[in-house]
Every structure is written in C-alpha cells, then in structure tokens.
Motif scaffolding. Structure first.
Motif, mmCIF file in Angstrom:
data_model
loop_
_atom_site.group_PDB
_atom_site.id
_atom_site.type_symbol
_atom_site.label_atom_id
_atom_site.label_comp_id
_atom_site.label_asym_id
_atom_site.label_seq_id
_atom_site.Cartn_x
_atom_site.Cartn_y
_atom_site.Cartn_z
ATOM 1 N N LYS A 344 0.826 -1.205 0.000
ATOM 2 C CA LYS A 344 0.000 0.000 0.000
ATOM 3 C C LYS A 344 0.863 1.258 0.000
ATOM 4 O O LYS A 344 0.594 2.210 -0.742
ATOM 5 C CB LYS A 344 -0.928 0.000 1.221
ATOM 6 N N LEU A 345 1.914 1.270 0.826
ATOM 7 C CA LEU A 345 2.807 2.420 0.880
ATOM 8 C C LEU A 345 3.478 2.655 -0.465
ATOM 9 O O LEU A 345 3.519 3.790 -0.967
ATOM 10 C CB LEU A 345 3.871 2.199 1.961
ATOM 11 N N VAL A 346 4.007 1.605 -1.070
ATOM 12 C CA VAL A 346 4.680 1.738 -2.362
ATOM 13 C C VAL A 346 3.698 2.177 -3.439
ATOM 14 O O VAL A 346 4.024 3.013 -4.294
ATOM 15 C CB VAL A 346 5.371 0.412 -2.745
ATOM 16 N N SER A 347 2.474 1.643 -3.410
ATOM 17 C CA SER A 347 1.458 2.052 -4.386
ATOM 18 C C SER A 347 1.139 3.541 -4.258
ATOM 19 O O SER A 347 0.984 4.241 -5.265
ATOM 20 C CB SER A 347 0.182 1.223 -4.190
ATOM 21 N N GLU A 348 1.039 4.025 -3.027
ATOM 22 C CA GLU A 348 0.779 5.454 -2.816
ATOM 23 C C GLU A 348 1.940 6.304 -3.329
ATOM 24 O O GLU A 348 1.721 7.354 -3.959
ATOM 25 C CB GLU A 348 0.532 5.722 -1.329
ATOM 26 N N ASN A 349 3.172 5.861 -3.083
ATOM 27 C CA ASN A 349 4.330 6.591 -3.587
ATOM 28 C C ASN A 349 4.396 6.552 -5.112
ATOM 29 O O ASN A 349 4.807 7.509 -5.758
ATOM 30 C CB ASN A 349 5.622 6.008 -3.011
ATOM 31 N N HIS A 350 3.989 5.427 -5.680
ATOM 32 C CA HIS A 350 3.981 5.244 -7.130
ATOM 33 C C HIS A 350 3.039 6.244 -7.805
ATOM 34 O O HIS A 350 3.270 6.659 -8.954
ATOM 35 C CB HIS A 350 3.552 3.795 -7.433
ATOM 36 N N ALA A 351 1.970 6.615 -7.087
ATOM 37 C CA ALA A 351 0.965 7.536 -7.642
ATOM 38 C C ALA A 351 1.084 8.942 -7.045
ATOM 39 O O ALA A 351 0.191 9.770 -7.236
ATOM 40 C CB ALA A 351 -0.435 6.979 -7.380
ATOM 41 N N LEU A 352 2.174 9.225 -6.338
ATOM 42 C CA LEU A 352 2.321 10.507 -5.648
ATOM 43 C C LEU A 352 2.570 11.639 -6.642
ATOM 44 O O LEU A 352 3.393 11.513 -7.554
ATOM 45 C CB LEU A 352 3.498 10.416 -4.658
ATOM 46 N N ARG A 353 1.856 12.750 -6.445
ATOM 47 C CA ARG A 353 2.021 13.932 -7.289
ATOM 48 C C ARG A 353 2.435 15.109 -6.414
ATOM 49 O O ARG A 353 1.841 15.347 -5.362
ATOM 50 C CB ARG A 353 0.733 14.256 -8.050
ATOM 51 N N ILE A 354 3.447 15.852 -6.851
ATOM 52 C CA ILE A 354 4.003 16.966 -6.090
ATOM 53 C C ILE A 354 3.612 18.283 -6.757
ATOM 54 O O ILE A 354 3.699 18.413 -7.986
ATOM 55 C CB ILE A 354 5.540 16.866 -6.010
ATOM 56 N N GLN A 355 3.206 19.264 -5.948
ATOM 57 C CA GLN A 355 2.880 20.585 -6.485
ATOM 58 C C GLN A 355 4.128 21.219 -7.096
ATOM 59 O O GLN A 355 5.230 21.116 -6.559
ATOM 60 C CB GLN A 355 2.347 21.491 -5.382
ATOM 61 N N GLN A 387 6.074 18.025 -12.763
ATOM 62 C CA GLN A 387 5.722 16.603 -12.824
ATOM 63 C C GLN A 387 4.668 16.416 -13.902
ATOM 64 O O GLN A 387 3.632 17.086 -13.917
ATOM 65 C CB GLN A 387 5.192 16.107 -11.476
ATOM 66 N N VAL A 388 4.909 15.484 -14.812
ATOM 67 C CA VAL A 388 4.015 15.284 -15.948
ATOM 68 C C VAL A 388 3.253 13.964 -15.886
ATOM 69 O O VAL A 388 2.331 13.749 -16.680
ATOM 70 C CB VAL A 388 4.799 15.353 -17.275
ATOM 71 N N ALA A 389 3.633 13.071 -14.970
ATOM 72 C CA ALA A 389 2.951 11.775 -14.918
ATOM 73 C C ALA A 389 3.188 11.121 -13.575
ATOM 74 O O ALA A 389 4.099 11.482 -12.825
ATOM 75 C CB ALA A 389 3.434 10.854 -16.049
ATOM 76 N N VAL A 390 2.349 10.138 -13.277
ATOM 77 C CA VAL A 390 2.533 9.262 -12.126
ATOM 78 C C VAL A 390 2.552 7.828 -12.636
ATOM 79 O O VAL A 390 2.284 7.552 -13.795
ATOM 80 C CB VAL A 390 1.410 9.447 -11.078
ATOM 81 N N ARG A 391 2.887 6.907 -11.720
ATOM 82 C CA ARG A 391 2.949 5.466 -12.019
ATOM 83 C C ARG A 391 3.827 5.176 -13.238
ATOM 84 O O ARG A 391 3.318 4.667 -14.248
ATOM 85 C CB ARG A 391 1.534 4.878 -12.230
ATOM 86 N N PRO A 392 5.118 5.451 -13.227
ATOM 87 C CA PRO A 392 5.877 6.016 -12.107
ATOM 88 C C PRO A 392 5.905 7.538 -12.158
ATOM 89 O O PRO A 392 5.619 8.132 -13.209
ATOM 90 C CB PRO A 392 7.279 5.448 -12.347
#
Length: 436
Positions: A344-355, A387-392
């Motif tokens: 769960k932690l890694v999945s959240e980091n994988h989808a993390l978006r930074i302002q 940042q242009v994308a998540v996952r990764p």
C-alpha cells in the motif's frame, strides 16, 4: 491490457534475428551468417501503427536428433504456444527445403494464425522466387529483405490483421494490484496462500507447479487488493518440459497489469543471475518494487544475518536501491501480513504527485548546495521542473541544453526528490528538455 505476442520461427539461417531486430528497432538478437546462433527465445516489445505487441525470436528448427537441436526445438515450441500470431520465415534464395516442410508440419498443429514470409528478396526483380513457397500451404508468401528493410511494413500489416480483439481491462481505482515474480520454487504460490488465508494456488516442492498467472481478490484493513501470482521464470537455456505452458512472457504480462511488483527471492539459495533479469523487467516497466525474501525461517541466523543479506541485495541490485526489503516465511506466516502494508505504501508513492511550487523550491535548494555540471566552459542551467505523470512519477526538467545533463547529476536530482518526498519503492523518471 494484455499485449498480443508475435513469434518468429523457421529453420536455421533464414534471417529470423535480422527481421526481429528490424521490427523491434534495436540490435537485440545476435546476427551471424552461421546456423544455430540463436538458441534461446529472445523477448522485446514492438509497435506498429498504434499496435503495441511483444516479439519473440527463436532458434532455428532443424531436422535431426542431436541434443542441441532438441533443446532449440523445445524452446521454439514454447514460443509457439505463447504466441497469438506466428511469422514463419523462409529463405527465398534457397527455395523450399525439407527443414521448411518440417517446420510447416509443426505449425499446422498449432491452429494459430501463421503469416508466411520469404526473406532475402532484396529487390522487386526477385519476386518470382516466392512462388515455390505456396506449396507450404500458408497462403500468400510475403517477400521481405531483412538486410535492406524491404517489405517489413507490408508483413506487419498482415500480422496486425490477426491480432485478437482485446478488451480493455476494467481497472478499479480503489484496488491495488500487485504480483509476485521470481524464479521457480521460490515460494510464490505459498505466499499467495499465506496472504489470502486460502489454498488458492497449488503448492509443491517441484519447480514449475504453477502453470499460469492467477488472480486473488482480498481485502485487508479496509483496502482492496488483487494478488497476481505468476508462473516461475526459467533460466535462459534450460529446456522447458512440454507440460509447462508458462514462461517469461506470462510473467511479463502480469507485471504489465500490476501497480506493484514483489520480487520474491529464496533465502536458502541466495541471489542468482536470473533474479537480476527478473528485476530488470519490472524496473523497465516502471512498476513499484519490493524485495520479498521468502523461506527466512530456514536459515540459521545471528544478529548480522539480515544486514548481510541486505548488503548482498544492494550490491547485486544497485539500480533498485529505492526498493524496500522484507524478510518473510510463507510456511510460518512470519511477517507475511506486513506485505499488504508495504504494498500500500509503495502504491501510494507510485501515484504521488508533487505541487510544482514545492517541487521547484526543493530543486533550487539542491542546485544551490550542489551546482550543476559544466562541459567545455558551458554550464547546465535548470529553469523549471514540473511533474508530468505518475505510475511512475515522471518529471520534466527544462534546461538550456539537455546534452549537459550528465547521468550522475540526473541521479543526484532523483535522490534529492527521494530525500524530500519519500518515493520509497517506486522508480523516478527524469526527462531533460530544452526551454523553448
């Protein structure tokens, strides 16, 4: 979504590896004018007219009972079994041979689409050489030249016509999808059973018991998960038994469907070269990654055992220094439930978006502490990062000259982002672009 798979098969020295390299756009397969150079299956991704698909190159299938020929044939049979479409490649300069007819008989039994290609037709004046190949019984032969790249587009047009109609897999936003990959007999199926609390997967000490990927739905502390088990990956060069219908390609398909990949290692056997290849597949796909060392209960341990094993992992997988490491036992269920928390932690980091504002403050502070590199008197200047994308998580850095972005400084920026925002378990992609 599962990608279609295309296998190139044929007798030795018809140019399979040359055509394979043409299609995937890279020099991956070894090309030699010597029969039998390609002995194992080689995998890569390819694209043609909006179609993404997987390619398999195979060793030449020949008549004979020598042990090496039997091994090559066994590898080719697995490739044929995996494929959705088969390119049957022949040599126009040599005409139809007994070996071609032998391969044709193998392909008759597959009941899969077969596209016949005649290689080494280097100009249109030589098209007459294809007519003999109608006798193989696979319809119109397609003239191609691997050496000059002629006819490849027409061949792929025909191949694409046979791709299965694929339905988009329904992805539920609230479900975390993760798979367990690794060599045979590292305990993947036992881990699935331990995680789900059910005997959902067949468990055996015989390597290769799992014959395909299976999905297990499970809910843990209010979070829904989908556990994707995969068949074990065999070391290249090792012959597959005919009863084993699984392969590397099916594990790759499981990786494509996952958010997080758990790379399962065997504590008893340590780290093998194949483990590195498996990890490389997951990293290339940009998935979140966790190392799960199974069978930890079987080792005689002291206070240094875990640290020593961790050092080995970091040494052998330097490109995955961001991936957390877990030590578990599927047999005793020691630490197994914690896998869900870590996924769960890694999945959240994988989808993390930074302002963007926060992101640029961090980058500017890092550059102030560690100035950008220069080359021949010209210094790299970083103007803006977004940042242009998540996952990764993927970031575009606008600079004065992308050529000045040295790999080591890109690595420094990645580490800066990890120190500031975490990103444990997920790769970070950085793209340098010239400001316009």
């Amino acid at each position: 979504m599962k990608k279609p798979t295309v296998a190139i098969v044929g007798r030795p020295n018809v140019g399979k590896s040359t055509i394979f390299n043409r299609i995937v756009g890279e020099r991956i397969s070894i090309v030699e004018d010597v029969p039998g150079v390609t002995r194992d299956r080689i995998y890569s991704s390819a694209e043609w007219l909006m179609h993404d698909f997987n390619m398999i190159d195979t060793g030449g299938i020949d008549i004979g009972d020598e042990p090496i020929l039997e091994k090559i044939k066994a590898q080719a049979e697995v490739a044929i079994d995996e494929a959705d479409v088969i390119i049957f490649l022949t040599n126009g300069r040599e005409g139809v041979t007994d070996a071609d007819e032998y391969v044709a008989k193998m392909l008759y039994r597959t009941k899969k689409p077969v596209v016949l290609a005649v290689n080494k037709v280097d100009n249109f004046e030589q098209r007459d050489m294809i007519y003999d190949f109608y006798s193989l019984g696979f319809g119109d032969p397609h003239p191609v030249s691997g050496a000059h790249g002629l006819g490849i587009g027409d061949l792929l047009d025909e191949v694409a016509k046979h791709f299965p109609m694929l339905e988009e897999e329904v992805i539920e936003d609230d479900v975390i999808r993760f798979c367990l990959i690794g060599r045979p007999n590292v305990g993947k199926s036992s881990l699935v059973n331990a995680l789900s609390g059910e005997e959902r997967a067949i468990v055996s000490d015989v390597a290769g018991t799992t014959t395909d990927a299976t999905d297990t739905d499970y809910e843990y502390e209010g979070q829904k998960y989908k556990i994707i088990d995969t068949a074990g990956m065999r070391k290249k060069g090792k012959v597959y038994e005919k009863t084993e219908k699984y392969s590397v390609m099916r594990a790759l398909r499981a990786i494509e469907r996952s958010d997080v990949v758990c790379i399962v290692l065997n504590a008893e056997e340590g780290i093998r070269e194949q483990d590195k290849r498996i990890a490389g597949y997951a990293e290339e796909e940009g998935r979140g990654i966790i190392f799960v060392v199974n069978k930890w209960d079987t080792l005689k341990k002291d206070t240094k055992t875990m640290d020593q094993f961790t050092d080995k992992i970091r040494y052998h997988f330097p490109f995955l220094d961001y991936a957390p490491i877990m030590y578990v036992s599927a047999k005793t269920k020691q630490r197994v439930p914690i896998i869900f928390d870590r996924v769960k932690l890694v999945s959240e980091n994988h989808a993390l978006r930074i302002q963007s504002s926060t992101l640029n403050e961090v980058i500017e502070d890092a550059i102030a502490r560690t100035p950008t590199p220069s080359d021949k008197g010209k210094r790299l200047r970083v103007y803006y990062t977004t940042q242009v994308a998540v996952r990764p998580p993927t970031f575009v850095v606008f600079v004065n000259d992308p050529q000045l972005m040295h790999f080591s400084y890109e690595r420094f920026l990645q580490n800066t982002l990890r120190n500031a925002f975490g990103f444990e378990g997920t790769p970070i992609r950085i793209i340098s672009r010239a400001r316009t």
